[in-house]
Design an enzyme around this catalytic site. Sequence first.
Site, PDB file in Angstrom:
ATOM      1  N   CYS A 130       0.837  -1.202   0.000  1.00  0.00           N
ATOM      2  CA  CYS A 130       0.000   0.000   0.000  1.00  0.00           C
ATOM      3  C   CYS A 130       0.876   1.258   0.000  1.00  0.00           C
ATOM      4  O   CYS A 130       2.017   1.242  -0.455  1.00  0.00           O
ATOM      5  CB  CYS A 130      -0.986  -0.020   1.176  1.00  0.00           C
ATOM      6  N   ASP A 199      -3.325   1.797   9.602  1.00  0.00           N
ATOM      7  CA  ASP A 199      -4.450   2.708   9.763  1.00  0.00           C
ATOM      8  C   ASP A 199      -4.870   2.772  11.216  1.00  0.00           C
ATOM      9  O   ASP A 199      -5.411   3.775  11.669  1.00  0.00           O
ATOM     10  CB  ASP A 199      -5.616   2.287   8.873  1.00  0.00           C
TER      11      ASP A 199
END
Length: 323
Positions: A130, A199
């Site tokens: 990512c 996250d």
Amino acid sequence: MDDRVHPEVRRTATEIDTMEIRGAATIADAAARALRTQATESDAADAEAFRAELRATARTLHETRPTAVSLPNALRYVLRDMSSTTVEGLRQSVVDSADEFCARLERAQADLGQVGANRLRDGDTIMTHCHSTDALACVEAAVEQGKHIEAVVKETRPRNQGHITAKRLHELGVPVTLIVDSAARRYLNDVDHVLVGADAVAADGSVINKIGTSGLAVNARERGTPIMVAAQTLKLHPGTMTGHTVDIEMRDTAEVVDDDTLADLGNPTVKNPAFDVTPPRYVDAIVTERGQFPPESIVILMRELFGEGTSEPWAEPSPRAEP
């Protein structure tokens, strides 16, 4: 959206929701600036109306990304002192807190980068998944120290955030090999570290990150490749200390397959989870601006930063009981 919310704030909320604004630190910065805009542009008649307006604004922002814990942490920080009895006093409090938060955010990432860079050796090859500005900060700091770093970058479907990472690493002068996600296990023998962001980080040290992180971590552990998670303390999820779970966001089907192809396939059910959970046993170190920690020690850091509980400044106050 609530009519009291300023149009610029609504635009920010939409951009967070559609992932035009992405990355936990970037989301947190945008949320803090949005609250600042609401405060400076508010024409609330009194202090209570101002508080209600800021709560509505915070709710609008909070509802956009349920997994990105940096967002509610930013809202908590900016709205931490709403005790003034005047509109101007409240306005100044929000403006000052937002400015302070954004400045601390910038410093935190630089400090985190230095901590992470100390784990990277000259000549190391990393594998990324990512796009994480915290993870990239570690590489940038290592390059600034004169270390030669190479990278194997997973493309990270369905939105290909790995392309952003590859471009940024190229700008840093890091040689990049871009691979399809399913090839990760094959190339783990060629890397010295797996470096990812987060996250959210739970109290038990579990890491919530882009879908595919947990599978990569399992394969890396099998190969004996250490896994480093780069996460500012704003990614710590204080609610998990009191038993709250982290919601896994389900993204739109259209990110995976278009309507025509879906119909041609017989309209199967499509699942598109944005994140997964990596258990702490697969993580070697969590790197923050306050140092590096084994995952099992994260709860101690959480208690130091947040105490035993957290407030939700976007929630409407409970009505007072009648005497």
